[in-house]
Design an enzyme around this catalytic site. Structure first.
Site, mmCIF file in Angstrom:
data_model
loop_
_atom_site.group_PDB
_atom_site.id
_atom_site.type_symbol
_atom_site.label_atom_id
_atom_site.label_comp_id
_atom_site.label_asym_id
_atom_site.label_seq_id
_atom_site.Cartn_x
_atom_site.Cartn_y
_atom_site.Cartn_z
ATOM 1 N N ASP A 1 -0.163 6.536 4.531
ATOM 2 C CA ASP A 1 -0.123 5.599 5.648
ATOM 3 C C ASP A 1 -1.180 4.515 5.443
ATOM 4 O OD1 ASP A 1 0.846 4.624 7.992
ATOM 5 O OD2 ASP A 1 -0.063 6.139 9.287
ATOM 6 N N LYS B 1 7.799 5.249 10.946
ATOM 7 C CA LYS B 1 7.701 5.241 9.482
ATOM 8 C C LYS B 1 7.441 6.667 8.959
ATOM 9 C CE LYS B 1 4.620 1.694 9.630
ATOM 10 N NZ LYS B 1 4.791 1.020 10.916
ATOM 11 N N THR B 2 6.493 7.357 9.604
ATOM 12 C CA THR B 2 6.189 8.731 9.173
ATOM 13 C C THR B 2 7.397 9.634 9.435
ATOM 14 O OG1 THR B 2 3.960 8.299 9.978
ATOM 15 C CG2 THR B 2 4.437 10.562 9.328
ATOM 16 N N THR C 1 1.354 -1.632 8.218
ATOM 17 C CA THR C 1 1.664 -2.578 9.289
ATOM 18 C C THR C 1 1.563 -3.998 8.750
ATOM 19 O OG1 THR C 1 -0.666 -2.408 9.885
ATOM 20 C CG2 THR C 1 0.885 -1.111 11.186
#
Ligand code: ADE
Length: 354
Positions: A126, A81-82, A175
């Site tokens: 995040d 994702k990052t 998540t």
């Protein structure tokens, strides 16, 4: 790319675990991970459907000379994702500031970051589902109208001041998409799920990383590592380093299938990519709860893990691999789970080792 702060978070989520097959570990190696991160859509392996839609969104935003809509990525940890947020920034030709929700505890943390953004920049948050209510409320007008609502004065003399912000793109990662509040989720224009990687995709990731690190590896060696990486590139990349150490010490440095398998056996990572914790979890449900269903809190207490680590880190892969099932009454080991552990299912509630 500037990393504002995510160390606390990494420490917190992984206090008890420091195992190689877990995508989040306490000694999170930012330098290593950053050095091998792909920077373009072409070098980013996997997630092909998502990549295609993102390419179009990026292209359209560039043509309009407008920032990209706010984006939300969700899915298990370690799937990129990052990295994908970094690729988007690179392709848009803008800076990205990276932080995580637990680092935005006080209002001034989020206000400070928002006020530091320049036009078109990307803010990556995040674990965005862990933002507190105050930070969320500061974010709403920032996302919607690119402004900050500040209050000054006390009680009767309180005044609200609207401070304009430059247009920016927020990329949130989580998540747990379900744990995001409705109003926050609704403010993202683009929402995407990241999927586990196939063995072939992971073998490509392994070969790319080995190439960058000057490690000699055969096709079969790459596949042997890929097979045991639980569909997760972050794990595959860590295993490349560990297997390479073994190859160097026990052989001539080259990673072959045999070397990879021997090294991964020593690390106690089985041919499904499971480690001791995963196996303990499944064995516990079989031994103590007749295969389940059993509640997650009970499992966590019995194996000495926290519920969140089990839910976010262990479980997604066990569910995807079909070894564990989630039912309304709790978790159950599937027939495939019994088979993998070489355990026998008995109708009368007794199980034995073969
Ligand atoms: N390293 C981590 N994730 C990756 C990906 N998706 N493609 C290439 N290298 C990676």
């Amino acid at each position: 790319m500037s990393i504002i702060s995510d160390d606390n978070d990494i420490k917190r989520t992984t206090e008890k675990r420091n195992e190689i097959v877990k995508p989040e570990v306490i000694e999170y190696d930012h330098n290593f991970e950053n050095s091998i991160r792909p920077k373009t859509f072409d070098t980013y392996i996997g997630q092909s459907a998502l990549k295609e839609t993102l390419k179009i969104s990026v292209e359209a935003a560039k043509k309009r000379e407008q920032p990209l809509d706010h984006l939300l990525f969700y899915g298990p940890p370690g799937l990129g994702k990052t990295t994908l947020a970094g690729v988007i920034a690179e392709q848009m030709g803008v800076e990205i500031k990276i932080t995580s929700a637990p680092a935005l505890e006080r209002p001034r943390d989020i206000i400070g970051i928002l006020m530091s953004l320049k036009g078109g920049e990307i803010l990556f948050i995040d674990e965005i589902h862990r933002l507190n209510k105050i930070a969320e409320e500061i974010l709403y007008p920032a996302m919607e109208d690119f402004s900050l609502d500040m209050t000054t004065g006390k009680s009767q003399t309180v005044k609200t001041l609207r401070v304009p912000l430059p247009k920016f793109t927020l990329i949130g990662a989580t998540t747990k998409a379900g744990a995001l509040s409705g109003p926050l989720r609704d403010r993202f224009g683009i929402i995407h799920r990241l999927e586990f990687y196939s063995e072939d995709e992971l073998a490509q990731v392994v070969k790319r990383t080995a190439g960058i690190l000057n490690i000699d590896i055969t096709e079969e060696g790459a596949h042997a590592i890929a097979r045991r990486s639980r569909g997760t590139p972050r794990i595959a990349n860590r295993l490349v380093k560990r297997v390479s150490d073994y190859a160097l010490v026990k052989h001539d440095g080259k990673i072959t299938e045999d070397i990879a398998n021997k090294s991964l056996d020593i690390l106690k990572i089985d041919n499904f990519g499971l480690d001791n914790t995963d196996r303990s979890l499944l064995n516990l449900i079989i031994d103590k709860y007749n295969g389940g269903p059993v509640g997650i809190e009970t499992i966590a207490a019995a194996i000495g893990e926290d519920v969140r680590t089990i839910e976010d880190v262990c479980e997604p892969y066990l569910l995807q691999a079909g070894l564990l099932q989630r039912t309304p009454r709790g978790r159950k080991v599937s027939p495939a789970g019994y088979k993998h552990l070489k355990r026998e299912m008995f109708d009368n509630g007794q199980q034995n080792l073969f």
